[in-house]
Design an enzyme around this catalytic site. Structure first.
Site, PDB file in Angstrom:
ATOM      1  N   CYS A  15       0.870  -1.207   0.109  1.00 22.67           N
ATOM      2  CA  CYS A  15      -0.084   0.054   0.080  1.00 22.67           C
ATOM      3  C   CYS A  15       0.742   1.316  -0.128  1.00 22.67           C
ATOM      4  O   CYS A  15       0.443   2.326  -0.128  1.00 22.67           O
ATOM      5  CB  CYS A  15      -1.164   0.004   1.176  1.00 22.67           C
ATOM      6  SG  CYS A  15      -1.897  -1.446   1.273  1.00 22.67           S
ATOM      7  N   HIS A  28      -2.482   8.324   6.116  1.00 25.28           N
ATOM      8  CA  HIS A  28      -2.904   7.229   5.555  1.00 25.28           C
ATOM      9  C   HIS A  28      -4.345   6.843   5.651  1.00 25.28           C
ATOM     10  O   HIS A  28      -5.097   6.272   4.949  1.00 25.28           O
ATOM     11  CB  HIS A  28      -2.000   5.895   6.045  1.00 25.28           C
ATOM     12  CG  HIS A  28      -2.112   4.689   5.259  1.00 25.28           C
ATOM     13  ND1 HIS A  28      -1.885   4.646   3.972  1.00 25.28           N
ATOM     14  CD2 HIS A  28      -2.098   3.451   5.790  1.00 25.28           C
ATOM     15  CE1 HIS A  28      -2.192   3.247   3.535  1.00 25.28           C
ATOM     16  NE2 HIS A  28      -2.145   2.656   4.624  1.00 25.28           N
ATOM     17  N   HIS A  52      -9.965   2.562  -0.185  1.00 24.83           N
ATOM     18  CA  HIS A  52      -8.465   2.123  -0.208  1.00 24.83           C
ATOM     19  C   HIS A  52      -7.951   1.355  -1.496  1.00 24.83           C
ATOM     20  O   HIS A  52      -8.139   0.335  -1.721  1.00 24.83           O
ATOM     21  CB  HIS A  52      -8.166   1.144   1.026  1.00 24.83           C
ATOM     22  CG  HIS A  52      -6.640   0.979   1.322  1.00 24.83           C
ATOM     23  ND1 HIS A  52      -5.560   1.694   0.432  1.00 24.83           N
ATOM     24  CD2 HIS A  52      -5.926   0.346   2.221  1.00 24.83           C
ATOM     25  CE1 HIS A  52      -4.356   1.301   0.936  1.00 24.83           C
ATOM     26  NE2 HIS A  52      -4.545   0.696   2.000  1.00 24.83           N
TER      27      HIS A  52
END
Lengths: 425, 358
Positions: free
Chosen positions: A176, A317, A354
């Site tokens: 990620c 994040h 995400h």
């Protein structure tokens, strides 16, 4: 003293529901989520159908914009092409510019996930011993397009050839954090003087059934299927219960200041600093006190030659998982301490879901627009009254405020921590 | 293209695993016989057995859940653990970079594929019932890195690169830069070849058109200072350079630039290089370097083409060179390679006797 200043002079972006960065920015300003019920998930009867996905209309647009035969390319490459062309136009660059300058390409990407239909096709090609009959498989018209014939770096190579990248290409597989790592690596290459011009960012297409199953079985996806899709991603709220799977792509054009000035380019922002670290704590969680995330943020600030009080805004994040948000919140409190009141924060995944490798690159684009426009994005589904960390100043409405420095975080599975420091042009 | 050195960077230790064996000296032994590919008997390759990981460093579930290419890499990394521990560095000063091929797409799904074949009308249930729950993690390259970081306590800067031969060079350059720029005092560089599976050949084309492939892994431990007692000779990374060509017509020019750049730091001419490591079949590089054939060597003939692990294996080959006593040990070693994708890379190593005070 920094060896060379690094400017951002263009960007391209495709995210669920939108085909460019400005549209995404305005959509979030209007507090409209990009997360919807995914028709594929509905068709498959999944208990939770929420996802950020690039829809058929968007794909049509992407295909129509491609100069060649769009069906000859895998979707990842097609999307990368569309976003790169957009970024070059935005930067006022022709592709020839990349052939003539010391140029590089840095693309973050995770692997391609097979769909159940891909596996069905493969199952039809097993011999009596259960081994794949390669010849039979290759006889299928679509075999070359199937995930098994694709590489994680195929979009990198497509862009490198299309754009005529001159000096360096690399593919970053940092989960990620891959998008942020790609941008950070490009920044370092320009700052050191190895390159004058770079395209960097990430492409991710994972809103399909296998990633859904895998992340769901890890307990990482939102557990509250009863909520409207757009309300499921709730970073830093007490009631958060996991992330929403998403996809998208963003690529930035970075240039040395000298190169940008020489061609009269209009800088949109600057990359001021970057850090990345292995955490080596736990596969799916950071140090609970946030110390490892804090270490990364502080190192990025140090790389930029800044102290925490120089930062006015943080693009977190903020995945909406219990553990990640908690660790990041503790880290932010540690880094900013008494300065917290003066730092606003946003969590773009509240609106986007995400998009894994792409998330850091998409969030970098949104941060650059905030720096340029002087508008701070709201965190959707955020209510200070029910926030777990009310001392962190997440905005529930867009705010007009001039800012000079944004810290943007990406923390990947396996403890891959990275932070970018972005500045106003 | 890159060529740089600030703080000196030394190679303190190396580990390999390939068809020739697990010792550096094995790379100078007899070439093992290539074996027919199980899924295509017409073509041959150099596979290796999946290694067992040491239980004191890695949890047993890692052995079960990680793919073979990851296990090879972890196996090599583990063998550098004692040398890394002996440095007694804070974990934040130990960088980790990795060249990891894409986790082979279908192989974690083979069970699902077979189940779908048995009951094609139960597509989705079979897919889910036969996909490991931890697949979301084990499919990520970063997972393998994380296992290394956790076991060997590498908390410094990191980078993971994918997926062709250049990935090993990118990982090596990043590690050298972290030390040279004082962001780390040591770095572990780990690499693995892809698994020999149908997917590999689907991606890379007809097996007949390329070199014989192999499976393997290689890892290097880099340090900012020569490691006391690690070996009698110090090996310094004296130069690094890389380049890329999207257009094959520029290949020769870029290769020449890369060569000039890598030799520049030590002010060398190609004739000053004592050992030259290039792939046997690479006529372009051979022509460019114009070295007598006897100086040209490669580990590829004995291991097969190891892809992302080939450059580190070549470096290990140079480190394991038996030579003919210290006097015959090469002073300068140049390893140069290029990928099918258009990457060029060169690494210059300088060896010197350890001084007594070091």
């Amino acid at each position: 003293m920094r060896a060379r200043e690094v400017y951002v002079t263009g960007y391209g972006l495709v995210a669920p529901t939108v085909l460019d960065g400005e549209s995404l920015f305005h959509r979030i300003c209007e507090k409209r989520s990009c997360v919807r019920e995914h028709p594929l998930f509905a068709e498959l009867g999944f208990p939770n159908r929420a996802a950020g996905y690039i829809d058929d209309l968007q794909w049509q647009h992407v295909q129509q914009a491609f100069a060649g035969d769009a069906h000859s390319l895998p979707r990842q490459s097609l999307l990368a092409d569309f976003v790169a062309q957009q970024a070059l136009r935005h930067a006022g660059l022709s592709p020839a510019a990349l052939r003539d300058a010391a140029s590089g390409l840095f693309v973050g990407a995770n692997k391609h996930c097979a769909t159940s239909h891909d596996l069905e096709q493969l199952a039809g090609c097993l011999d009596s011993h259960g081994r794949l009959d390669l010849d039979r498989y290759l006889q299928h018209q679509s075999a070359r397009q199937a995930p098994f014939s694709l590489r994680v770096d195929q979009q990198t190579f497509h862009l490198a050839h299309t754009l005529g990248i001159r000096d360096h290409i690399s593919t970053h597989s940092d989960a990620c954090a891959a998008g942020t790592v790609a941008i950070g690596s490009a920044y370092r290459a320009i700052e050191r003087g190895d390159l004058d011009l770079a395209i960097c960012g990430a492409v991710e297409l994972m809103a399909n059934e296998l990633p859904y199953y895998m992340f769901s079985s890890l307990g990482a996806l939102c557990q509250q299927s009863e909520l409207e899709p757009g309300h499921q991603s709730r970073p830093f709220m007490r009631g958060r219960s996991g992330f929403v799977l998403s996809e998208g792509a963003a690529l930035l054009v970075l240039e040395s200041r000298e190169h940008a000035e020489r061609r009269g380019a209009r800088p949109l922002g600057r990359v001021l600093g970057y850090a990345n670290f292995c955490e080596a704590e736990k596969m799916t969680a950071s140090s609970r006190d946030g110390s490892k995330y804090a270490y990364c943020m502080e190192a990025a600030l140090e790389d930029a030659g800044l102290l925490p009080h120089a930062v006015q805004h943080v693009n977190t994040h903020g995945t909406s998982t219990q553990v990640n948000d908690s660790c990041e919140a503790h880290a932010l409190k540690h880094v900013f301490e008494r300065l917290l009141d003066g730092v606003t924060m946003t969590a773009n995944k509240s609106a986007l879901g995400h998009s894994l490798a792409s998330s850091g690159a998409i969030e970098a684009v949104l941060s650059l627009i905030s720096l340029r426009e002087g508008v701070l994005l709201p965190t959707l589904n955020y209510d200070a009254a029910d926030a777990e960390f009310p001392e962190l100043r997440f905005l529930s409405e867009p705010v007009r405020q001039s800012i000079g420095v944004v810290l943007s975080n990406s923390f990947g599975f396996g403890g891959i921590n990275s932070s970018l420091v972005l500045g106003r042009a | 293209m890159t060529a740089y050195q600030a703080r000196p960077v030394y190679i303190a230790d190396a580990a390999v695993l390939n068809a020739a064996g697990e010792q550096l000296l094995d790379l100078h032994g007899h070439a093992p016989e290539a074996k027919p590919l199980p899924f295509d008997q017409r073509h041959q390759a150099h596979p290796v057995k999946v290694p067992r990981l040491p239980g004191d460093l890695f949890d047993r579930k890692i052995q079960r859940s990680v793919e073979a290419q990851g296990l090879r890499l972890l196996h090599c990394a583990a063998r550098l653990a004692p040398a890394l521990r002996a440095l007694e560095l804070p974990s934040e000063r130990v960088a980790l970079t990795a060249a990891i091929p894409e986790v082979d797409a279908p192989s974690p799904c083979w069970d699902a594929v077979e189940a779908i074949q048995r009951e094609p009308d139960r597509l989705l249930p079979q897919l889910f019932a036969n996909t490991p729950p931890l697949h979301a993690l084990t499919l990520l390259n970063s997972t393998v890195m994380a296992y290394v970081a956790e076991a060997l306590q590498c908390n410094g800067p990191m980078g993971a690169y994918c997926s062709q031969a250049n990935a090993g060079v990118d990982a090596l350059i990043e590690a050298v830069m972290q030390i040279a720029e004082n962001k780390a005092d040591a770095a572990l560089v780990v690499s693995s070849s892809p698994n020999l599976t149908p997917a590999l050949y689907l991606r890379d084309g007809d097996p007949a058109s390329g070199p014989v492939r192999g499976e393997g892994a290689a890892a290097l431990l880099l340090t900012a200072a020569p490691a006391p007692g690690a070996r009698q000779m110090t090996v310094r990374v004296a130069g690094l350079a890389r380049g890329y060509v999207a257009d094959e017509t520029r290949a020769e020019a870029v290769a020449a630039q890369v060569l000039a750049k890598v030799l520049k730091a030590e002010r060398l001419a190609p004739s000053d290089v004592d050992m030259l490591l290039i792939a046997e079949h690479d006529e372009l590089l051979a022509g460019l370097l114009g070295q007598p054939e006897k100086r040209r060597q490669s580990s590829q003939g004995i291991t097969g083409d190891l892809g992302a692990s080939s450059m580190l294996t070549d470096i290990a080959y140079a480190l394991g060179s038996p030579g003919g006593g210290e006097a015959c040990r090469p002073r300068y070693v140049l390893a140069m390679n290029r990928s099918k994708g258009g990457h060029f890379a060169a690494v210059l190593l300088a060896t010197a006797e350890m001084r007594a005070e070091v």
